[in-house]
Design an enzyme around this catalytic site. Structure first.
Site, PDB file in Angstrom:
ATOM      1  N   ASP A  79      -2.442   6.471  -3.417  1.00  0.00           N
ATOM      2  CA  ASP A  79      -1.325   5.783  -2.774  1.00  0.00           C
ATOM      3  C   ASP A  79      -0.808   4.696  -3.706  1.00  0.00           C
ATOM      4  O   ASP A  79      -1.282   4.548  -4.834  1.00  0.00           O
ATOM      5  CB  ASP A  79      -1.732   5.222  -1.406  1.00  0.00           C
ATOM      6  CG  ASP A  79      -2.721   4.070  -1.510  1.00  0.00           C
ATOM      7  OD1 ASP A  79      -3.389   3.944  -2.555  1.00  0.00           O
ATOM      8  OD2 ASP A  79      -2.832   3.294  -0.541  1.00  0.00           O
ATOM      9  N   SER A 110       0.813  -1.212   0.000  1.00  0.00           N
ATOM     10  CA  SER A 110       0.000   0.000   0.000  1.00  0.00           C
ATOM     11  C   SER A 110       0.850   1.267   0.000  1.00  0.00           C
ATOM     12  O   SER A 110       1.608   1.508  -0.928  1.00  0.00           O
ATOM     13  CB  SER A 110      -0.961  -0.048   1.196  1.00  0.00           C
ATOM     14  OG  SER A 110      -1.923   0.963   1.122  1.00  0.00           O
ATOM     15  N   ASP A 129      -5.881   2.369  -3.431  1.00  0.00           N
ATOM     16  CA  ASP A 129      -7.122   2.282  -2.658  1.00  0.00           C
ATOM     17  C   ASP A 129      -7.312   3.469  -1.721  1.00  0.00           C
ATOM     18  O   ASP A 129      -8.297   3.533  -0.991  1.00  0.00           O
ATOM     19  CB  ASP A 129      -7.233   0.951  -1.898  1.00  0.00           C
ATOM     20  CG  ASP A 129      -6.164   0.765  -0.836  1.00  0.00           C
ATOM     21  OD1 ASP A 129      -5.296   1.655  -0.675  1.00  0.00           O
ATOM     22  OD2 ASP A 129      -6.195  -0.285  -0.149  1.00  0.00           O
ATOM     23  N   ASP A 177      -1.039   1.522  -4.057  1.00  0.00           N
ATOM     24  CA  ASP A 177      -1.871   0.453  -4.630  1.00  0.00           C
ATOM     25  C   ASP A 177      -3.258   0.933  -5.034  1.00  0.00           C
ATOM     26  O   ASP A 177      -4.107   0.132  -5.416  1.00  0.00           O
ATOM     27  CB  ASP A 177      -1.969  -0.737  -3.670  1.00  0.00           C
ATOM     28  CG  ASP A 177      -2.844  -0.462  -2.460  1.00  0.00           C
ATOM     29  OD1 ASP A 177      -2.851   0.693  -1.987  1.00  0.00           O
ATOM     30  OD2 ASP A 177      -3.505  -1.395  -1.967  1.00  0.00           O
TER      31      ASP A 177
END
Length: 445
Positions: free
Chosen positions: A240, A101, A244, A242
């Site tokens: 961010d 993340s 999400d 990834d």
């Protein structure tokens, strides 16, 4: 029963340190394959962000799946919510995300989606953990899992994102700066916004495996703030690593966080008669969000921190909108998990409906001063159970006289204690937070 390997969002850590090692990830792939093969034939999707270690762990996990007899579909670099979406549309038994993340490149992790695109239930995670502690066996050669690649995965997800707004949507004339964090959105997000007519300037869209989240993305907004002002853009959007989480910046360079974005979406849904139920926030959601929604007679409840808990609360109440101040926003009318691109599109639609700038629209919510301090700790002892910390928390709460909140919690993804204090006067809030953080730090030393 407590979980041995799984945190609040899968398994995460430093690359090369247990459990983020190739041998463990291979065994994890096998355990996942065995867990889902108990229900019959098994296909598992694997996607990843842009970390250099992702290729190593993709190969290891794929090998473990094959050893269990499960088939693998490879997506390549793909935002986490895109993996959730494709897991559903390909009717796979599970989706796997190789990502840490918003963490730096030398961390990585593995998180999972069910065949419905939701986080795995606790009982499935416990089954996987039991298999991880069992001896690994390999199916006979004729039953080894097969591997194939989905070449149009990015295109499918781009079209899905665009379908979250009306087909007549046209952002022509809107100047947007995107910060893609050198992560999984680096190709997809610019395509989505350009194809919907926006004039797009892109930052941090040249991943090299090591620069993901490096002074960019939703946790490092300085570059985006400067670029929005420099390019005379209407707003900026930061993702961010990834994809999400989303944060935004208005035309003056001021940051608009997840609580404010959640409010803008909720108000728009209510005004258009599309809001179902209320809004789910978390223990970290700003009190100002709760008060602003209260003024609109929109119910608000707090879940534990983590989008899996927000989603669980939404499902339990049959509501459609929830999120965190960090920028995880779940729009259940569109998706089954936090989706940064789709959340950003919903905000742009809200601005379009009202004919307002982001700076104007955010005036509907007055955030209370809130200070968050992260304190790193080591060891197995829980610093929050220390008498000094408990006494200090009670003392500060009493000193605030019912005009604020104190929240101490351990991060579910990093060895951090998060000290949050919220109240009506910034100087006293900061003083109380620093006082508490000092005591927690002394206990952690």
């Amino acid at each position: 029963m407590s979980r041995k390997y799984f945190g609040t969002d899968g398994i995460r850590g430093r690359v090369g340190e247990f459990p983020i090692t190739p041998d463990f990830v291979l065994k994890l792939g096998w355990a996942v394959g065995m867990a889902f093969r108990r229900q019959g034939n098994c296909r598992v999707l694997i996607g990843k962000d842009t970390r250099s270690s992702g290729y190593m762990f993709e190969s290891a996990f794929e090998a473990g799946l094959s050893a269990s007899g499960a088939d693998t579909l490879l997506l390549g670099p793909m935002p986490t919510p895109g993996i959730a979406y494709l897991t559903r549309t390909f009717h796979a038994e599970a989706g796997v995300v190789i990502s840490a993340s918003h963490n730096p490149h030398d961390d990585n992790g593995i998180k999972f989606f069910s065949g419905q695109g939701t986080k795995l239930p606790d009982d499935v995670e416990l089954m996987i953990e039991e298999l991880l502690d069992a001896p690994m066996t390999v199916v006979e050669s004729a039953r080894l899992g097969k591997v194939s690649r989905i070449n149009d995965a990015a295109g499918r997800y781009i079209e899905f994102c665009k379908s979250s707004v009306p087909t007549s949507t046209d952002f022509n004339g809107l100047k947007v700066v995107l910060d893609c964090a050198n992560g999984a959105t680096y190709k997809i997000a610019p395509s989505v916004f350009r194809e919907l007519g926006a004039e797009v300037t892109v930052l941090a869209a040249s991943p090299n495996g090591l620069n993901i989240n490096d002074k960019c993305g939703s946790t490092h907004l300085d570059g985006l703030q400067a670029a929005v002002v420099e390019h005379h853009a209407d707003l900026g959007i930061a993702f961010d690593g990834d994809g999400d989480r989303v944060m935004m910046v208005d035309h003056t360079g001021a940051v608009v966080d997840g609580d404010e974005l959640l409010f803008l979406i909720a108000r728009d849904l209510q005004e258009s008669g599309r809001l179902q139920g209320g809004v789910v926030g978390t223990l970290m959601s700003n009190l100002g969000l709760e008060l602003a929604l209260q003024e609109l007679h929109i119910p608000f409840v707090r879940a534990k921190v983590g989008d899996r808990y927000v989603m669980a609360e939404l499902l339990a109440r049959n509501w459609m909108l929830g999120g965190e101040n960090s920028g995880h926003i779940v729009c259940c009318q569109n998706t089954t998990t936090g989706d940064a691109i789709i959340a950003a599109l919903q905000v742009l639609m809200a601005l379009k409906h009202r004919g307002q700038t982001l700076a104007e629209a955010r005036q509907g919510i007055r955030k209370c001063p809130q200070v968050l301090i992260n304190v790193r700790f080591k060891g197995e002892n829980d610093p929050l159970e220390h008498p000094s910390v408990k006494e200090a928390s009670v003392r500060v709460t009493e000193q605030m006289g019912g005009r604020g909140r104190v929240l101490l919690r351990k991060s579910g993804t990093e060895p951090l204690v998060r000290v949050m204090v919220e109240g009506d006067e910034e100087a006293s809030v900061r003083a109380h937070a620093e006082q508490l953080a000092k005591i927690v730090s002394e206990v952690c030393a």
